[in-house]
Design a protein around this motif. Structure first.
Motif, PDB file in Angstrom:
ATOM      1  N   UNK A   1       0.892  -1.155   0.044  1.00  0.00           N
ATOM      2  CA  UNK A   1      -0.068   0.022   0.205  1.00  0.00           C
ATOM      3  C   UNK A   1       0.998   1.214  -0.188  1.00  0.00           C
ATOM      4  N   UNK A   2       0.956   1.968  -1.058  1.00  0.00           N
ATOM      5  CA  UNK A   2       1.953   2.959  -1.267  1.00  0.00           C
ATOM      6  C   UNK A   2       1.015   4.178  -1.023  1.00  0.00           C
ATOM      7  N   UNK A   3       1.453   5.150   0.027  1.00  0.00           N
ATOM      8  CA  UNK A   3       0.724   6.269   0.477  1.00  0.00           C
ATOM      9  C   UNK A   3       1.476   7.457   0.111  1.00  0.00           C
ATOM     10  N   UNK A   4       0.872   8.500   0.031  1.00  0.00           N
ATOM     11  CA  UNK A   4       1.634   9.911  -0.064  1.00  0.00           C
ATOM     12  C   UNK A   4       2.685   9.898   1.138  1.00  0.00           C
ATOM     13  N   UNK A   5       3.663  10.866   0.774  1.00  0.00           N
ATOM     14  CA  UNK A   5       4.730  11.288   1.636  1.00  0.00           C
ATOM     15  C   UNK A   5       4.318  11.809   2.892  1.00  0.00           C
ATOM     16  N   UNK A   6       3.156  12.768   2.595  1.00  0.00           N
ATOM     17  CA  UNK A   6       2.876  13.517   3.443  1.00  0.00           C
ATOM     18  C   UNK A   6       1.896  12.591   4.709  1.00  0.00           C
ATOM     19  N   UNK A   7       1.209  11.454   4.137  1.00  0.00           N
ATOM     20  CA  UNK A   7       0.419  10.600   5.043  1.00  0.00           C
ATOM     21  C   UNK A   7       1.527   9.847   5.685  1.00  0.00           C
ATOM     22  N   UNK A   8       2.599   9.524   5.046  1.00  0.00           N
ATOM     23  CA  UNK A   8       3.682   8.729   5.771  1.00  0.00           C
ATOM     24  C   UNK A   8       4.257   9.471   6.923  1.00  0.00           C
ATOM     25  N   UNK A   9       4.400  10.773   6.727  1.00  0.00           N
ATOM     26  CA  UNK A   9       4.819  11.770   7.722  1.00  0.00           C
ATOM     27  C   UNK A   9       3.915  11.567   8.879  1.00  0.00           C
ATOM     28  N   UNK A  10       2.796  12.039   8.616  1.00  0.00           N
ATOM     29  CA  UNK A  10       1.577  11.985   9.612  1.00  0.00           C
ATOM     30  C   UNK A  10       1.560  10.561  10.407  1.00  0.00           C
ATOM     31  N   UNK A  11       1.763   9.406   9.637  1.00  0.00           N
ATOM     32  CA  UNK A  11       1.811   8.206  10.183  1.00  0.00           C
ATOM     33  C   UNK A  11       2.889   7.863  11.231  1.00  0.00           C
ATOM     34  N   UNK A  12       4.021   8.232  10.927  1.00  0.00           N
ATOM     35  CA  UNK A  12       5.137   8.211  11.823  1.00  0.00           C
ATOM     36  C   UNK A  12       5.074   9.026  13.224  1.00  0.00           C
ATOM     37  N   UNK A  13       4.385  10.067  13.013  1.00  0.00           N
ATOM     38  CA  UNK A  13       4.068  10.926  14.309  1.00  0.00           C
ATOM     39  C   UNK A  13       2.923  10.479  15.151  1.00  0.00           C
ATOM     40  N   UNK A  14       2.339   9.532  14.790  1.00  0.00           N
ATOM     41  CA  UNK A  14       0.863   9.053  15.444  1.00  0.00           C
ATOM     42  C   UNK A  14       1.455   8.056  16.574  1.00  0.00           C
ATOM     43  N   UNK A  15       1.334   8.710  17.764  1.00  0.00           N
ATOM     44  CA  UNK A  15       1.904   8.161  18.923  1.00  0.00           C
ATOM     45  C   UNK A  15       0.800   6.822  19.490  1.00  0.00           C
ATOM     46  N   UNK A  16      -0.202   7.008  18.912  1.00  0.00           N
ATOM     47  CA  UNK A  16      -1.318   5.722  19.351  1.00  0.00           C
ATOM     48  C   UNK A  16      -1.094   4.546  18.417  1.00  0.00           C
ATOM     49  N   UNK A  17      -0.540   4.505  17.274  1.00  0.00           N
ATOM     50  CA  UNK A  17      -0.312   3.568  16.385  1.00  0.00           C
ATOM     51  C   UNK A  17       1.300   2.984  16.276  1.00  0.00           C
ATOM     52  N   UNK A  18       1.347   2.114  16.932  1.00  0.00           N
ATOM     53  CA  UNK A  18       2.929   1.594  16.896  1.00  0.00           C
ATOM     54  C   UNK A  18       3.293   0.669  15.564  1.00  0.00           C
ATOM     55  N   UNK A  19       2.170   0.196  14.980  1.00  0.00           N
ATOM     56  CA  UNK A  19       2.559  -0.580  13.797  1.00  0.00           C
ATOM     57  C   UNK A  19       2.698   0.474  12.646  1.00  0.00           C
ATOM     58  N   UNK A  20       1.588   1.531  12.710  1.00  0.00           N
ATOM     59  CA  UNK A  20       1.591   2.225  11.526  1.00  0.00           C
ATOM     60  C   UNK A  20       3.061   3.222  11.642  1.00  0.00           C
ATOM     61  N   UNK A  21       3.663   3.538  12.792  1.00  0.00           N
ATOM     62  CA  UNK A  21       4.966   4.145  12.773  1.00  0.00           C
ATOM     63  C   UNK A  21       5.963   3.175  12.204  1.00  0.00           C
ATOM     64  N   UNK A  22       5.951   1.806  12.501  1.00  0.00           N
ATOM     65  CA  UNK A  22       7.113   1.034  12.030  1.00  0.00           C
ATOM     66  C   UNK A  22       6.725   0.855  10.606  1.00  0.00           C
ATOM     67  N   UNK A  23       5.617   0.875   9.957  1.00  0.00           N
ATOM     68  CA  UNK A  23       5.317   0.730   8.437  1.00  0.00           C
ATOM     69  C   UNK A  23       5.938   2.320   7.967  1.00  0.00           C
ATOM     70  N   UNK A  24       5.445   3.161   8.594  1.00  0.00           N
ATOM     71  CA  UNK A  24       6.036   4.621   7.822  1.00  0.00           C
ATOM     72  C   UNK A  24       7.388   4.683   7.869  1.00  0.00           C
ATOM     73  N   UNK A  25       7.991   4.386   8.729  1.00  0.00           N
ATOM     74  CA  UNK A  25       9.805   4.432   9.038  1.00  0.00           C
ATOM     75  C   UNK A  25      10.228   3.479   7.811  1.00  0.00           C
ATOM     76  N   UNK A  26       9.457   2.350   7.716  1.00  0.00           N
ATOM     77  CA  UNK A  26      10.084   1.417   6.754  1.00  0.00           C
ATOM     78  C   UNK A  26       9.944   1.758   5.127  1.00  0.00           C
ATOM     79  N   UNK A  27       8.526   2.572   5.097  1.00  0.00           N
ATOM     80  CA  UNK A  27       8.245   3.218   3.624  1.00  0.00           C
ATOM     81  C   UNK A  27       9.019   4.347   3.520  1.00  0.00           C
TER      82      UNK A  27
END
Length: 858
Positions: free
Chosen positions: A549-575
């Motif tokens: 699932x390829x998301x926009x860079x802005x969405x990945x930035x938001x995901x990396x900053x989401x303190x409530x979602x550890x899996x999302x942060x892991x995925x954002x860092x990877x992507x």
């Protein structure tokens, strides 16, 4: 002449290969018939620590089940049988290289209780392992240990060696005074024999268990003790390892307390012991009441969070319920043992460290499954067409089995899942199970059909691979999610069916949409109040699926900053690891320095390493100060991937100031690309430095090998000679190989060759094999004659196999003799094949002669 010989040779090998393949295809494996009900198996054994042999008496109490029994077959590999006696009259017996076959004078009627006693001797090649001066170990740590799983017990005593036979057992072992004897169940007696100076120690396991779970350990050990209610807890280590025992023992009691609460079934045995042994072939083995552990699990407090025994201790302890109390009927269903133990170790980690730890373990194990499944895509979890049972002990049984249980827990809910597992255990207590037994309980208690679930996840191979797209229609306020299953779909394996959560997050709200995936391609339209800042697919990790699932860079930035979602942060860092702009580097640096979860910090470090720019390197160097040693070690390892003066300086700083030996070892290995004189001096200093498990010297040797500088040869050879006992068997093999590698281009390799050849007669078999492999790496044709003396032995051995490979390696680097090299290899392969064929023909001849003699008597 050579060409003609090769043609005939290839033809002959081809004929033999076709014949062998036609004669022995890999067939489906099933549990054998249980012609008898085994009540009890008793062993009385006397090991000889000098000869590495055992003499014993096996007594079997049994009764035929449904049909008259005229013959009883027991597994027994290369046993010397002295006598066989029985409470019923015997016609005779025979001991082959694989079985002991007992023939009764008259068939035993069903339910007739009988007792059979076999006196035997063995020099086991598997199953029972000696660690004593006779095979190169210190006298103060003399011990032996056994390993039954999957089918090794048959190498040291005759037995019904299949998991569908469960019985009580007892072991009496005669050892020198001062030795400790450990086995299953409880110790009932210890008696000195004044006639021979030995002490007879008797253990009794009075509740049924499988044969592969029988265990015997004897030798010199230190002991730690604790108590959980009425259950004694004990931890045994070789005496020299006693100082490290407490750290590895520590998780035992809290894990036991947690499992009793979570499973709902009290610990089912009388006591629980764990014993650490030398050179154990697995990480651990869940023998009933007595787990065996590899000595590599022992660690010091200096390593901080990098090394822990928690996962191993929890995994093996969980087996006391899943595998020991309830056992897979045959090895095709071994995931019911290993998957449960793996998943419950994940649950214990969550209990100890929080839900983020569970999600991190699930994410990591899923990635491992995706990477490994490409090699065995044709194999389902329940798979019968294996050659050896050990083939079943792979990712399908461990992490994929854990994931199947997690998906069930996610669909059922935690409370209903607990009820199902508790009922499953109670219904099959001390018995055997197949996958359908678990399905039956779940369907009974949930009222739902799970046939499709088990069919697609367990009885068929693979998993969903999802290509996901996302778009937003501002006019209709609809989010469109397109999902395509791209894994192979055919008549036997259609598209997967599963529920999938789609999560949409904005600054104002979070909305979850439950999608039912039933087709190979589907679109879902979800009404929302505003365009989402973040779109997450399966945010709680409830489905084992590879999601692209390829998301926009802005969405990945938001995901990396989401303190409530550890899996999302892991995925954002990877992507983000493919982006090289300064903003991305800055955000990853911030996550590496400030994220609350260590796993996200590690993933951010990895992303910076993959970006591999000067700015990424500076971000890593600036992030070396980490409170969690696991992150600190990851940052050092990622800096090591840069060849740069700044990276070299940072590594030198780590070596100067770091006190954690595991991180020091990471930094030392990273010095390989740098050839400054002071670095050579550093490596030689750490070559002599004592450390737990010799990890600093091991790291220094790895760096020396990477530098490929023959100046190290003399000092490395001296260190190996002087500090041989400090190395583990695996690390010593690597060290010998490094020595050979460094010397391979020298004009005169005589001293190194002679040094390596000196280990060919070492008392430790592992060192012999390591020396053989190193001679192959030396690239010295003078070593071939020595290796051929090992390759031409009549009996197939690990040494023979290693020597054959080493000779091939040596001839492969001798280009002018390629034809001769190929011919010799073909000759060696042919010789091995002819030996096997001759053995089969001899066995066939004996059977024919035996049948002919029997016919004449009639």
């Amino acid at each position: 002449m050579l060409s003609s010989m090769k043609k005939h040779l290839l033809l002959l090998v081809g004929i033999l290969t076709v014949a062998a393949t036609a004669a022995a295809p890999i067939e489906n494996k099933y549990a054998p018939d249980r012609k008898v009900n085994v009540r009890n198996l008793a062993l009385d054994v006397t090991p000889d620590f000098q000869k590495c042999t055992v003499r014993g008496t096996m007594t079997l109490a049994f009764a035929p089940i449904a049909q008259p029994l005229d013959e009883l077959r027991l597994d027994g590999v290369d046993l010397t049988v002295d006598t066989v006696t029985c409470s019923e009259k015997l016609a005779g017996y025979q001991a082959t290289d694989k079985e002991v076959i007992i023939t009764f004078a008259a068939p035993l009627p069903p339910n007739r209780e009988a007792t059979l006693t076999i006196r035997y001797a063995a020099q086991p090649q598997k199953g029972l392992y000696f660690r004593a001066p006779a095979n190169g170990y210190p006298a103060a740590e003399t011990h032996l240990w056994t390993q039954g799983e999957s089918i090794e017990a048959r190498h040291w005593y005759p037995c019904p060696d299949h998991p569908n036979a469960k019985f009580t057992s007892e072991i009496t072992c005669h050892v020198p005074a001062g030795m400790l004897v450990l086995s299953n169940g409880r110790k009932v007696s210890e008696t000195a024999d004044p006639t021979n100076g030995l002490v007879a120690v008797r253990w009794v396991q009075d509740k049924p268990h499988a044969n592969y779970l029988m265990s015997l350990v004897a030798g010199y050990f230190a002991t730690l003790e604790d108590q959980h209610g009425n259950v004694p807890l004990r931890f045994y280590t070789p005496v020299g390892d006693a100082p490290q025992a407490a750290l590895s023992f520590a998780p035992t009691k809290p894990a036991l307390e947690f499992f009793e609460r979570e499973i709902g079934v009290p610990y089912p045995w009388q006591q629980y012991g764990q014993v650490v042994v030398r050179d154990f072939t697995w990480g651990g083995m869940e023998n009933t009441t007595l787990t065996t552990l590899n000595d590599r699990t022992l660690h010091t407090a200096e390593t901080e969070t990098i090394t822990t025994s928690e996962g191993l201790v929890a995994h093996e302890l969980a087996h006391q319920w899943f595998g020991d109390l309830v056992t897979c009927k045959d090895w095709s269903h071994v995931w019911l043992n290993e998957g449960f133990a793996t998943y419950y170790s994940f649950l214990f980690a969550a209990q100890q460290h929080g839900r983020e730890e569970l999600l991190y373990n699930l994410a990591g194990s899923a990635q491992g499954i995706f990477e490994q499944s490409t090699n065995q895509a044709e194999r389902a979890m329940v798979f019968r067409r294996y050659d050896k049972p050990t083939e079943q002990f792979d990712y399908r049984s461990y992490p994929k089995g854990a994931w199947v249980l997690h998906m069930l827990r996610s669909q059922l809910g935690e409370d209903l899942f607990r009820r199902c597992i508790k009922t499953y255990l109670e219904r099959h207590v001390y018995g055997t199970v197949v996958t359908e037994d678990l399905n039956a309980v779940i369907e009974e208690l949930s009222g739902r059909s799970f046939d499709r679930f088990f069919d697609q996840w367990v009885y068929h191979p693979g998993m969903p691979v999802l290509e996901v797209t996302s778009s937003w229609d501002e006019k209709t306020k609809l989010a469109k999610i397109g999902i395509r299953q791209t894994q192979p779909v055919n008549e036997q394996s259609g598209p997967f069916h599963f529920p999938l959560t789609l999560r949409f997050k904005s600054k104002a709200s979070t909305f979850d949409y439950r999608a039912e995936i039933t087709k190979a391609a589907e679109d879902f339209y979800v009404p929302l109040q505003q365009s989402p800042d973040i779109v997450r697919i399966d945010p709680e990790l409830t489905v084992l699926a590879k999601v692209n699932f390829k998301t926009s860079k802005a969405m990945r930035y938001a995901q990396l900053a989401d303190t409530s979602d550890v899996v999302g942060r892991l995925l954002a860092a990877e992507q983000l690891d493919s982006e090289r702009d300064l903003t991305t580097v800055a955000k990853l640096r911030d996550a590496l320095q400030h994220d609350s979860f260590y796993g996200v910090r590690i993933k951010s470090s990895e992303a910076l390493r993959k970006i591999h720019s000067d700015d990424a390197l500076e971000a890593l160097i600036a992030s070396l100060t980490q409170s969690d040693a696991r992150v600190r070690n990851a940052v050092v390892g990622d800096i090591a991937e840069f060849f740069h003066p700044r990276a070299c300086a940072a590594l030198r700083g780590v070596i100067e100031h770091e006190r954690n030996p595991a991180i020091l070892a990471t930094a030392l290995k990273a010095l390989g690309p740098y050839h400054q004189p002071d670095i050579a001096k550093t490596l030689l200093m750490f070559l002599q430095r004592e450390s737990h498990h010799n990890q600093l010297a091991d790291a220094a040797i790895a760096a020396m090998r990477a530098q490929d500088d023959p100046a190290y040869i003399t000092l490395l050879r001296a260190a190996l000679k002087e500090r041989e006992d400090a190395f583990s068997r695996g690390r010593f093999a690597e060290a010998l190989n490094a020595l050979a590698y460094l010397a391979r281009n020298e004009k005169n390799r005589d001293e190194v060759r002679d040094f390596l050849a000196g280990y060919l007669n070492h008392k430790r078999e592992q060192f012999q094999i390591a020396a053989i492999a190193a001679l192959g790496a030396l690239e010295d044709p003078k070593a071939i004659a020595v290796l051929e003396t090992l390759a031409h032995t009549a009996k197939e051995t690990p040494q023979q196999e290693a020597a054959t490979k080493a000779i091939a390696d040596l001839r492969a680097v001798n280009k002018p003799h390629d034809n001769l090299k190929d011919f010799r290899k073909e000759m060696l392969d042919l010789q091995k094949e002819l030996q096997r064929q001759n053995k089969e023909l001899e066995n066939l001849k004996k059977r024919v002669e035996g049948a002919s003699t029997k016919a004449k008597k009639k």
